[in-house]
Write a protein that holds these residues in place. Structure first.
Motif, short mmCIF file in Angstrom:
data_model
loop_
_atom_site.label_atom_id
_atom_site.label_comp_id
_atom_site.label_asym_id
_atom_site.label_seq_id
_atom_site.Cartn_x
_atom_site.Cartn_y
_atom_site.Cartn_z
N ASN A 1 0.83 -1.20 -0.02
CA ASN A 1 -0.04 -0.02 0.00
C ASN A 1 0.69 1.29 -0.11
O ASN A 1 0.57 2.12 -0.39
CB ASN A 1 -0.95 -0.04 1.10
N LEU B 1 2.47 1.59 -3.45
CA LEU B 1 1.46 2.02 -4.32
C LEU B 1 0.84 3.78 -4.25
O LEU B 1 0.74 4.45 -5.16
CB LEU B 1 -0.18 1.42 -4.36
N LYS B 2 0.94 4.04 -2.86
CA LYS B 2 0.57 5.30 -2.73
C LYS B 2 1.80 6.51 -3.23
O LYS B 2 1.56 7.22 -3.67
CB LYS B 2 0.70 5.56 -1.16
N ALA C 1 3.50 5.84 -5.77
CA ALA C 1 3.26 5.92 -7.42
C ALA C 1 2.15 6.77 -7.75
O ALA C 1 2.33 7.43 -8.98
CB ALA C 1 2.64 4.58 -7.78
N GLU C 2 1.40 7.25 -6.71
CA GLU C 2 0.27 8.25 -7.18
C GLU C 2 0.87 9.69 -6.87
O GLU C 2 0.33 10.64 -7.57
CB GLU C 2 -0.99 8.30 -6.13
N LEU C 3 1.97 9.81 -6.26
CA LEU C 3 2.43 11.34 -6.03
C LEU C 3 3.01 11.75 -7.39
O LEU C 3 3.46 11.26 -8.29
CB LEU C 3 3.75 11.12 -5.01
N PRO C 4 2.82 12.95 -7.44
CA PRO C 4 3.27 13.83 -8.64
C PRO C 4 4.79 13.79 -8.93
O PRO C 4 5.28 13.71 -9.91
CB PRO C 4 2.67 14.96 -8.93
N VAL D 1 3.65 -1.69 -8.75
CA VAL D 1 2.67 -1.24 -9.97
C VAL D 1 2.29 -2.18 -10.73
O VAL D 1 1.08 -2.22 -11.58
CB VAL D 1 2.91 0.07 -10.46
N LYS E 1 6.99 6.11 -12.34
CA LYS E 1 5.67 6.98 -12.48
C LYS E 1 5.48 6.85 -14.12
O LYS E 1 4.09 6.74 -14.29
CB LYS E 1 6.41 8.53 -12.14
N TYR F 1 3.69 3.77 -14.61
CA TYR F 1 2.19 3.73 -14.00
C TYR F 1 1.35 4.52 -14.75
O TYR F 1 0.20 4.04 -14.89
CB TYR F 1 2.47 4.38 -12.54
N ASP F 2 1.76 5.72 -15.14
CA ASP F 2 0.64 6.39 -16.01
C ASP F 2 0.34 5.79 -17.22
O ASP F 2 -0.63 5.95 -17.90
CB ASP F 2 1.43 7.70 -16.38
N LYS G 1 -2.23 2.64 -16.10
CA LYS G 1 -3.18 2.88 -15.22
C LYS G 1 -4.46 2.72 -16.06
O LYS G 1 -4.62 3.30 -17.09
CB LYS G 1 -3.16 4.48 -15.05
#
Ligand SMILES: [Zn+2]
Length: 670
Positions: free
Chosen positions: A82, A85-86, A88-91, A123, A172, A175-176, A179
């Motif tokens: 977790n 994955l968090k 990976a969400e950061l800019p 991811v 990143k 991930y993008d 997604k």
């Protein structure tokens, strides 16, 4: 490329997910065409209960500092899914924050730091993820139309990701791209990172690994179809040398090798071991038309640059000028790209030497061999890429970012501190036992690469115990001595320290009863063999780093006793040889000194019986006999070993022609 999977072997690693992960990681690590020396990384996602019995999803990812070839269970770092994955969400996220948060998310804080690719592993929605820097993928993708080739070969089975900086940015980017997509439904089984490497993934360990093998094989087969001239097959293409002669027949010039090593060591700031690969492949590659240009464009994959720098040096007619050119080019590259960093040393880590081969450098032979491995694979792969098109590795800006990346530099700094004789090459004669052995041991302890010679047939085994190389040589013969000197230079690149120690002590040789043979033999071994050795080592010592010769004399020179004429005369003459050598070699900055030890008793020559006999002769107890000097201390062989190591070190950098007694003080010597 073959799958190395074996059911029996797989079972021996345990049938749990982590056990299977360890096994297939090792299979990847076993193949140098996939990963070299710590490269690549792997992971497995596991559901466990934490310390409190609560269920937790973990990504066990390769820990930094571990090598896939030898990894164990404890080489994997358990990081909470977790948290990854968090992230990976950061800019955006700094490298230091990423490293810190990855550690904070580990269920075992004592595990090694998780790979910088941990977020990327997390991811990817498959249980097993395998990542390598396969040569074949580099040959394909470090090319102008690499992307088109990858699509032609793999179709929709892989995602193609343009090169971006490894770590957070790469995670990143991927991930993008993925997604909201269903990779399984799309039939995507891997990712090709252009100019970097390959990822494959699957829910089963074996399949994820075998997908890797399958895809690399597809790349290899495509390359083989388009490669009309394997490296040094004598065919057309880049293998032909400028002079049109077969490169592997060119002779090696050992004095030039020592010169090259010295020039590189000076730029590095300390002595380097130099390892010449004179194989037909290496010599042919280094002699290929145009290799000065395409062979110095860049590495196969960015993380090689940490060990090899961006490019090798190219050695032309003038060796020193070629190394200087490399250093100037490196400084210019640094200037073009630096943003507040401090420049690292401007010494090459390997060099292309036409008609001779590829020379790799390192603080130790192990380091030099690692570079040699990478250089060898680089040569093969660049050659292949040239044949199918145009070798086009990453631009220098991207390599610079990796070379000066804090996280990568940290990997190298983890090594032990430099020892005082690190990188020096030492030749020690007569070192199977006693003082000679203690000297070889002390030099090795201080970091020198020792070549020990002795007439004792056990010398190879004896030297192996101290990490040195032992060679059986009769020092009174010419050719074997030349051969062993050449061997030291060929294997390690040069010669810096020569300890001329070999000697014998014939018993009871009174002038009116000694045989002529005893006298001749003593002079031959204790004096003439040293003179012969000098002629062979001096040309190399003149190219040495802080070079020095140390003779092992004797207290007998100044304080002789009856019954030892040949011994005492030989040591007196040896002392004179040392003084003349000091005079002759001072202009070349080669120091020549002599140590005069008193008798040492901790050697196999001094049996309890012999000691008893000698003590009785002097009317002393054994203890009194062993300490019969002004300070009343026993001289041990290790005392001589440590003194010689000090004399070879920079402590004695400005000392030559000196005679150092190690005898506890003797009124006849003082
Ligand atoms: Zn990588």
């Amino acid at each position: 490329m073959q799958s190395l999977w074996n059911d029996q072997e797989a079972a021996s690693f345990g049938t749990d997910l982590l056990g299977q992960r360890v096994y297939t990681s090792r299979l990847l690590g076993r193949n140098p065409a996939l990963v070299l020396h710590g490269g690549g990384n792997t992971s497995v996602k596991v559901e466990e209960n934490d310390f409190f019995g609560e269920p937790v999803s973990l990504c066990y990812v390769k820990g930094s500092g571990w090598d896939l070839a030898t990894i164990e269970r404890e080489g994997f770092s358990p990081v909470r899914m977790n948290a990854l994955l968090k992230m990976a969400e950061l800019p955006a996220m700094s490298d230091s924050d990423m490293v810190l948060q990855q550690r904070a998310a580990m269920t075992n804080p004592n595990a090694p730091a998780a790979s910088i690719e941990a977020i990327l592993h997390a991811v990817l929605p498959f249980r097993f993820v395998d990542h390598s820097h396969a040569n074949a993928i580099s040959a394909l993708t470090c090319n102008a139309d690499g992307e088109a080739r990858v699509k032609e070969i793999f179709g929709k089975r892989v995602l193609v990701v343009p090169y971006v900086m490894p770590g957070f940015i790469l995670a990143k980017t991927v991930y993008d791209m993925i997604k909201g997509r269903n990779l399984r439904a799309e039939g995507i089984e891997g990712i090709v990172l252009l100019k970097h490497g390959l990822f494959t993934f699957h829910d089963e360990a074996r399949r994820s690994y075998e997908l890797h093998i399958e895809m690399v094989t597809m790349a290899e087969e495509w390359l083989a179809k388009h490669d009309p001239a394997p490296l040094c097959a004598g065919g057309k293409g880049t293998c032909e040398t400028e002079a049109g002669m077969p490169a592997h027949l060119a002779h090696e010039d050992l004095v030039d090798l020592a010169k090259l090593r010295k020039a590189v060591s000076i730029k590095r700031g300390h002595a380097q071991i130099a390892k010449l690969d004179p194989s037909p492949q290496a010599a042919s590659y280094a002699s290929s038309n145009g290799v000065e240009n395409y062979g110095t464009r860049g590495p196969l994959t960015p993380d090689h640059s940490i060990r090899t720098k961006r490019a090798p040096a190219f050695i032309g007619e003038d060796i020193a000028a070629s190394v200087q050119k490399f250093a100037d080019d490196y400084a210019a590259y640094f200037q073009r790209n630096a943003d507040g960093q401090m420049m690292l040393d401007p010494a090459p880590r390997f060099a292309l030497w036409p008609n001779k081969g590829i020379v790799s450098f390192g603080d130790t032979i192990k380091d030099a061999n690692i570079v040699a491995d990478i250089a060898g694979h680089t040569a093969k792969t660049v050659h292949l890429a040239q044949v199918i098109g145009q070798w086009e590795p990453l631009p220098e800006k991207d390599i610079f970012e990796i070379e000066y990346w804090e996280l990568e530099q940290a990997k190298l700094r983890k090594g032990p501190a430099r020892k005082v004789l690190q990188g020096k090459v030492a030749l020690v004669t007569g070192c199977a036992a006693g003082i000679g052995f203690a000297i070889a041991e002390s030099l090795a302890e201080q970091g020198a690469q020792v070549v020990g010679v002795d007439i004792d047939k056990d010398i190879p085994e004896i030297m192996k115990k101290i990490g040195a190389v032992g060679i059986i040589v009769n020092l009174t013969e010419d050719k074997p001595v030349q051969d062993v000197v050449d061997f030291a230079v060929r294997e390690f690149g040069g010669l810096d320290i020569v300890v001329s120690n070999a000697g014998i002590f014939p018993k009871n040789e009174y002038l009116d009863s000694m045989t002529q043979n005893d006298w001749d033999r003593t002079i031959s071994i204790n004096l003439t063999s040293h003179q012969k050795l000098m002629g062979k080592v001096i040309p190399f010592l003149k190219q040495g780093i802080e070079a020095s010769i140390i003779f092992v004399g004797s207290r007998n020179y100044k304080a002789p006793g009856p019954g030892a004429a040949a011994y005492s005369c030989s040591k007196a003459a040896l002392t004179q040889l040392c003084r003349v050598a000091a005079l002759e070699l001072a202009p070349d900055k080669v120091r020549v000194n002599i140590v005069h030890p008193d008798a040492v008793f901790d050697t196999k020559l001094w049996t309890a019986e012999a000691l008893e006999r000698s003590a009785t002769r002097y009317g002393m107890t054994i203890e009194e006999y062993k300490t019969k000097n002004l300070m009343k201390v026993e001289i041990k062989s290790k005392d001589i070993g440590n003194m010689v190591a000090a004399m070879a070190s920079p402590l004695f950098l400005k000392v030559t022609g000196a005679q150092i007694p190690v005898d506890g003080g003797n009124d006849r010597v003082i």
